[in-house]
Design a protein around this motif. Structure first.
Motif, PDB file in Angstrom:
ATOM      1  N   ASN A 116       0.932  -3.620  -0.516  1.00  0.00           N
ATOM      2  CA  ASN A 116       2.245  -4.149  -0.075  1.00  0.00           C
ATOM      3  C   ASN A 116       3.006  -4.748  -1.186  1.00  0.00           C
ATOM      4  O   ASN A 116       4.204  -5.168  -1.241  1.00  0.00           O
ATOM      5  CB  ASN A 116       2.283  -5.069   1.099  1.00  0.00           C
ATOM      6  N   ASN A 117       2.275  -5.242  -2.112  1.00  0.00           N
ATOM      7  CA  ASN A 117       2.597  -5.925  -3.340  1.00  0.00           C
ATOM      8  C   ASN A 117       1.684  -5.563  -4.604  1.00  0.00           C
ATOM      9  O   ASN A 117       0.680  -5.227  -4.298  1.00  0.00           O
ATOM     10  CB  ASN A 117       2.998  -7.401  -3.443  1.00  0.00           C
ATOM     11  N   LYS A 118       1.870  -5.741  -5.826  1.00  0.00           N
ATOM     12  CA  LYS A 118       1.103  -5.282  -6.907  1.00  0.00           C
ATOM     13  C   LYS A 118      -0.548  -6.098  -6.995  1.00  0.00           C
ATOM     14  O   LYS A 118      -1.420  -5.389  -7.135  1.00  0.00           O
ATOM     15  CB  LYS A 118       1.637  -5.336  -8.373  1.00  0.00           C
ATOM     16  N   ASP A 119      -0.349  -7.453  -6.570  1.00  0.00           N
ATOM     17  CA  ASP A 119      -1.458  -8.186  -6.466  1.00  0.00           C
ATOM     18  C   ASP A 119      -2.412  -7.437  -5.488  1.00  0.00           C
ATOM     19  O   ASP A 119      -3.685  -7.440  -5.829  1.00  0.00           O
ATOM     20  CB  ASP A 119      -1.274  -9.554  -6.329  1.00  0.00           C
ATOM     21  N   ARG A 120      -1.901  -7.347  -4.445  1.00  0.00           N
ATOM     22  CA  ARG A 120      -2.739  -6.797  -3.200  1.00  0.00           C
ATOM     23  C   ARG A 120      -3.206  -5.283  -3.588  1.00  0.00           C
ATOM     24  O   ARG A 120      -4.503  -5.106  -3.223  1.00  0.00           O
ATOM     25  CB  ARG A 120      -1.718  -6.470  -1.994  1.00  0.00           C
ATOM     26  N   GLY A 168       2.433  -1.761  -6.817  1.00  0.00           N
ATOM     27  CA  GLY A 168       3.206  -2.261  -5.505  1.00  0.00           C
ATOM     28  C   GLY A 168       4.153  -1.534  -4.693  1.00  0.00           C
ATOM     29  O   GLY A 168       4.931  -0.715  -5.635  1.00  0.00           O
ATOM     30  N   MET A 169       4.302  -1.670  -3.422  1.00  0.00           N
ATOM     31  CA  MET A 169       5.139  -0.823  -2.493  1.00  0.00           C
ATOM     32  C   MET A 169       6.552  -1.275  -3.000  1.00  0.00           C
ATOM     33  O   MET A 169       7.110  -2.050  -3.250  1.00  0.00           O
ATOM     34  CB  MET A 169       5.087  -1.065  -1.221  1.00  0.00           C
ATOM     35  N   GLN A 171       7.768  -0.538  -5.919  1.00  0.00           N
ATOM     36  CA  GLN A 171       7.839  -0.678  -7.754  1.00  0.00           C
ATOM     37  C   GLN A 171       8.248   0.760  -8.240  1.00  0.00           C
ATOM     38  O   GLN A 171       8.061   1.928  -7.572  1.00  0.00           O
ATOM     39  CB  GLN A 171       6.379  -1.029  -7.877  1.00  0.00           C
ATOM     40  N   CYS A 191       0.164  -1.238   4.074  1.00  0.00           N
ATOM     41  CA  CYS A 191       1.490  -1.753   3.381  1.00  0.00           C
ATOM     42  C   CYS A 191       2.256  -2.414   4.295  1.00  0.00           C
ATOM     43  O   CYS A 191       3.488  -2.864   3.957  1.00  0.00           O
ATOM     44  CB  CYS A 191       2.026  -0.368   2.688  1.00  0.00           C
ATOM     45  N   THR A 193       3.695  -4.818   6.739  1.00  0.00           N
ATOM     46  CA  THR A 193       3.642  -6.525   6.930  1.00  0.00           C
ATOM     47  C   THR A 193       4.308  -6.863   8.062  1.00  0.00           C
ATOM     48  O   THR A 193       5.165  -6.055   8.631  1.00  0.00           O
ATOM     49  CB  THR A 193       3.761  -7.486   5.745  1.00  0.00           C
ATOM     50  N   ARG A 202      15.105  -2.414   5.282  1.00  0.00           N
ATOM     51  CA  ARG A 202      14.032  -2.189   4.325  1.00  0.00           C
ATOM     52  C   ARG A 202      12.931  -1.291   4.487  1.00  0.00           C
ATOM     53  O   ARG A 202      12.595  -0.379   3.897  1.00  0.00           O
ATOM     54  CB  ARG A 202      13.189  -3.551   4.110  1.00  0.00           C
TER      55      ARG A 202
END
Length: 509
Positions: A116-120, A168-169, A171, A191, A193, A202
């Motif tokens: 869901n994000n790059k870090d995850r 990341g989603m 991106q 992904c 949340t 979104r």
């Protein structure tokens, strides 16, 4: 070093230790035995997991893992949704075990792992990178894979050419290329949340990003796409994609049978595990997270409509009805046997108790008999059900139950008015709006009541949820309406329903 990077490095070191210390090589394995075991691991997903990942395989590999792995190997253009309940090892399967198994089967793997994000995404990818770097069995069978210079968080290339990259989603997909290689397997993992499922605009944007940006990065013979997420909410990106692509595989696995509580993954969970879990977190949450049955916050009937209060003494009600909506099969896909016990007090209706289960006829009759036996001598329940359900089997079941408990239920048969069911249920709305329905506060945490609420709030135009409780609620209300009176003693059925909040201070107990 920044604290964030330091923490990430510490996590990765622990992964390396886990992999290095959990796999123990057989020092007596001969070359012939090694070749035979490697061939077996290539052929069998289960054997692969047991040989290379015993630290993940703490219990027997489930059949649904094997099934989807075989489907992916057979169809290298597969597009699949892993709608597995929580704790069914979606991430381990999709992010580690399956890509590795496809790789040892000779498939050129360029894995793009989307979080869901790059870090995850980077955290998820670290599990597989650590296995390639430190797993003794992988190193023993396939040689050293650690490749300095192409070995960092979020991106690695093994010495044998396996590529792993985090994304990341939403991106930009620019740069998803390693020399001439393009992605061959894309996995979107967890992904969706809580915030995303509340944002339809979104969600639509992400669905378009998947279709128009992400998937076109694959242009070879191998183009696999896996979307790993349980269906915990009524509106999700995966639902949008499923509706647009009905030919994509929906691989749904519920964690347990809601009737018997039997776990789907029997080797991992005890027989009563999910029954206890329901008691801990509530039936609606359990069904949403573990059984892909999201709780629907109603657009017609809402949580705020349910008003709880201490139940008045039963002998103060003018009359009490128990309305039974009959179901026969008693399986996890069948309708529910629903009984609403409702009393009349002044102009208001009180739900005293309810029974909402996917069960056999005998179980609901047991409930009715036990309830009747437990009443004070001055209280009577008038049992009612629709005449259309009457048949010899029902009659025999009632007689057996009455004989078993030594009572008479004196069930009344009512003819269905023939109105469309949706319209019939919708006629309950003014009662809720006018605050004329009260619920026994002791029902608040009862499993049957939680199921009942879920069904009620699922009623909307074109609904596909079960409606047995709302139907029984309507039947009980029709019976009670004949006896409801206002403060002047007039029957409230003669008055036109109005909207707005009912002043509870006028309710007299």
């Amino acid at each position: 070093m920044k604290k964030k990077d330091k923490d990430a490095l510490e996590r990765y070191k622990k992964r390396l230790e886990l992999s290095a210390n959990s796999v123990h090589l057989n020092p007596f394995e001969t070359e012939a035995e090694r070749n035979r075991e490697m061939a077996l691991a290539k052929k069998s997903f289960k054997a692969c997991v047991e040989r290379y990942f015993p630290h993940f395989a703490t219990c027997e590999v489930p059949d649904f893992h094997i099934d989807l792995a075989n489907k992916a190997r057979a169809n290298q253009k597969i597009k699949a949704f892993l709608e597995w309940g929580r704790a069914q090892a979606k991430s381990v399967f999709a992010d580690v075990l399956l890509p590795f198994w496809l790789w040892i089967n000779g498939i050129d793997v360029y894995l793009v792992l989307v979080g869901n994000n790059k870090d995850r995404a980077e955290q998820l990818l670290e599990d597989l990178r650590a296995e390639f770097e430190a797993n003794p069995q992988i190193i023993n069978d396939f040689g050293v894979q650690h490749n300095p210079g192409n070995w960092e968080s979020g991106f690695f290339v093994t010495r044998s050419g396996f590529v792993g990259q985090a994304l990341g989603m939403g991106q930009s997909v620019r740069g998803l290329r390693v020399k001439s290689k393009r992605p061959t397997i894309i996995v979107m993992d967890d992904c969706e949340t809580k915030d995303l499922v509340q944002n339809p605009a979104r969600q639509e944007k992400i669905a378009k990003w998947v279709e128009r940006d992400l998937l076109p990065t694959m242009d070879g013979e191998v183009r696999m796409f896996l979307y790993a997420n349980n269906r915990f909410a009524p509106n999700m990106v995966q639902i949008i994609l499923q509706e647009r692509h009905p030919d994509w595989l929906v691989h749904r696995v519920n964690a347990y049978d809601p009737v018997t509580y039997e776990p789907r993954w029997k080797a991992k969970y005890a027989p009563n595990y999910f029954k206890e879990l329901e008691q801990e977190i509530g039936v609606l949450a359990a069904h949403a997270e573990y059984n892909n049955e999201p709780h629907i916050e109603g657009t017609i009937f809402k949580n705020d409509d349910i008003q709880y209060a201490p139940l008045p003494r039963l002998n103060t009600f003018k009359i009490i009805f128990g309305y039974w909506d009959v179901a026969y099969a008693g399986t996890k896909t069948s309708d529910y046997n629903a009984v609403v016990i409702q009393g009349v007090k002044g102009r208001d209706f009180w739900e005293i108790d309810c029974f909402v289960k996917q069960c056999k006829i005998a179980e609901v009759l047991d409930y009715m008999c036990i309830t009747q036996i437990g009443l004070p001598a001055s209280v009577v329940i008038h049992w009612v059900f629709e005449a259309q359900f009457w048949n010899d089997a029902i009659e025999d079941a009632i007689k057996l139950a009455e004989k078993k408990y030594g009572i008479q239920l004196n069930i009344i048969k009512r003819k269905n008015p023939g109105i469309n069911k949706y319209d019939r249920i919708l006629s309950l709305q003014p009662y809720y709006q006018n605050r004329r329905f009260f619920y026994n506060e002791k029902l608040k945490h009862k499993r049957d009541h939680q199921v009942a609420k879920g069904q009620l709030m699922g009623i909307e135009p074109g609904y596909k949820t079960k409606d047995d409780y709302p139907d029984a609620k309507k039947g009980a209300t029709d019976e009670c309406q004949k006896y409801a009176v206002d403060d002047s003693g007039n029957n409230t059925a003669a008055y036109k329903s109005t909207t707005g909040n009912y002043n509870q201070s006028s309710n007299r107990w």
